[in-house]
Scaffold this active site. Structure first.
Site, PDB file in Angstrom:
ATOM      1  N   TYR A 125       0.809  -1.221   0.000  1.00 42.04           N
ATOM      2  CA  TYR A 125       0.000   0.000   0.000  1.00 42.04           C
ATOM      3  C   TYR A 125       0.844   1.274   0.000  1.00 42.04           C
ATOM      4  CZ  TYR A 125      -3.801  -3.190   0.649  1.00 42.04           C
ATOM      5  OH  TYR A 125      -4.695  -4.205   0.463  1.00 42.04           O
ATOM      6  N   LYS A 174       3.541 -14.858   5.120  1.00 38.74           N
ATOM      7  CA  LYS A 174       3.896 -15.720   3.992  1.00 38.74           C
ATOM      8  C   LYS A 174       5.429 -15.777   3.954  1.00 38.74           C
ATOM      9  CE  LYS A 174       2.378 -18.031   0.530  1.00 38.74           C
ATOM     10  NZ  LYS A 174       1.807 -19.334   0.681  1.00 38.74           N
ATOM     11  N   ASP A 207      -2.086 -19.021   3.578  1.00 39.68           N
ATOM     12  CA  ASP A 207      -3.012 -19.899   2.848  1.00 39.68           C
ATOM     13  C   ASP A 207      -3.678 -20.895   3.799  1.00 39.68           C
ATOM     14  OD1 ASP A 207      -0.307 -20.392   2.858  1.00 39.68           O
ATOM     15  OD2 ASP A 207      -0.244 -21.441   0.946  1.00 39.68           O
ATOM     16  N   ASP A 231      -5.928  -7.045   4.833  1.00 43.92           N
ATOM     17  CA  ASP A 231      -7.047  -6.513   4.064  1.00 43.92           C
ATOM     18  C   ASP A 231      -7.939  -7.678   3.607  1.00 43.92           C
ATOM     19  OD1 ASP A 231      -8.637  -4.823   2.653  1.00 43.92           O
ATOM     20  OD2 ASP A 231      -7.144  -4.240   1.164  1.00 43.92           O
TER      21      ASP A 231
END
Ligand code: NAI
Length: 341
Positions: A125, A174, A207, A231
């Site tokens: 962002y 991640k 995930d 988000d």
């Protein structure tokens, strides 16, 4: 009697309807607020030539607390997001979204009660994107994650967990692929966790986290995530308990805080007395909690929950056949608040 100054930004679409509902509810709860009106979004662009006029920034700076309706952001072109700019201007590093089931709302789970803290200023962002060839057929986006920014969001989440008696924090990342950026995030989580030995800390790869949330959301209490993953996860979680119409939120920094619903301007129902005011009313309750008015905040939350569970005076997103308008639902919530006095 104590009084507060709050910047009120009606916003676009259904914004004026739901912010007006929230102001009435706060007043009914007996909290004395002097509302300083300011504009942002499409409405501000039309009136003042800028989606985020300096006068609005000044009003927020003075009040330090704002209640904001949704603001329209054009997709792919036009002015950039007012929300992203507000977060940057005021250093609102923590996006706080409670996710709670409501009796009476059809959803996948009936007993979810968790909180998501999303880092709000870093990651993709930062808006650092560029095409890498002249034909513009390939582009690269950069994600910035810092140790200080990561530490700050974990410290905020752990402090919240301690204050509200939450026992478990789960970091989402991640880092198996993004070894540097998410590695930094994860290290910060571990370091802060060591200073809170009474709170159980673990981490999940994103995930797997998505699957776990869909299968068994009750195993989580407080979730902390970098901006982009946060988000996505916060909308996923809103979906677990019945969608966006009921999801409140806050953007919190060290010197200012802006409270707003998760939903957008809902142009399809704007100006028709159809919007569910609950998410903005619950955001106002979060604001009261932040201001130290815990009792009023709880009274508002209980009133919203009761009206929803009774199912009579609720908007059509909850009761498709016999739903009522925004004004009537707001009046029912106010009746409950007065009934609890
Ligand atoms: P949206 O949340 O406005 O609408 C999605 C669907 O949910 C629509 O069918 C709408 O009618 C319904 N909905 C949303 N809020 C509702 C409520 N309170 N009661 C009943 N139904 C409700 O999302 P969309 O269409 O993606 O975005 C529209 C505009 O809102 C865009 O310009 C977007 O940039 C902006 N937006 C602004 C946000 C903010 O200022 N915080 C957040 C999200 C979107």
């Amino acid at each position: 009697m104590k009084s507060y100054s709050v910047c009120l930004i009606p916003g676009d679409g259904i914004g004026p309807e739901v912010t007006s509902a929230a102001m009435k509810v706060v007043e009914a709860a007996g909290i004395n607020i002097f509302w300083h009106f300011a504009t942002a979004g499409g409405a501000a662009l039309e009136k003042e030539g800028s989606p985020l006029p300096e006068s609005t920034i000044e009003t927020i700076r003075k009040c330090r607390v704002a209640l904001k309706g949704p603001t329209a952001t054009p997709i792919g072109q036009g002015y950039s997001s007012v929300n992203v700019e507000l977060r940057e201007r005021f250093g609102l590093y923590a996006n706080h979204r409670p996710i709670r089931s409501f009796i009476g709302v059809k959803s996948h789970y009936s007993d979810v009660d968790l909180v998501i803290f999303r880092e709000n200023l870093e990651d993709f962002y930062i808006g650092d994107e560029e095409y890498v060839n002249d034909s513009r057929s390939a582009a690269v986006a950069k994600s910035l994650i810092t140790a200080a920014g990561s530490r700050r969001i974990f410290e905020h989440a752990f402090a919240h967990a301690q204050k509200y008696g939450r026992k478990k924090i789960t970091a989402v990342h991640k880092a198996n692929i993004l070894k540097m950026t998410h590695g930094i995030f994860l290290e910060a989580g571990k370091a802060v966790a060591q200073t809170y030995p009474d709170i159980e800390y673990s981490d999940r790869i994103a995930d797997n986290m998505c699957m776990q949330l869909v299968l068994n959301p009750n195993q989580f209490e407080v979730i902390v995530a970098p901006n982009f993953l946060g988000d996505l996860l916060s909308d996923l979680c809103a979906g677990l308990v019945g969608g966006l119409g009921l999801a409140p939120g806050a953007n919190i920094g060290n010197n200012a805080a802006i409270f707003e619903a998760v939903h957008g301007t809902a142009p399809d129902i704007a100006g028709q007395d159809k919007a569910n005011p609950s998410a903005l009313i619950l955001s106002a309750a979060m604001m009261l909690d932040y201001l130290g008015e815990q009792e009023a905040a709880v009274r508002i939350q209980s009133a919203v929950a009761e009206v929803i569970s009774e199912g009579k005076s609720v908007t059509r997103d909850i009761n498709r056949e016999n739903g009522v308008g925004t004004l009537q639902m707001t009046a029912a919530i106010i009746d409950k608040i007065r009934g609890h006095e």
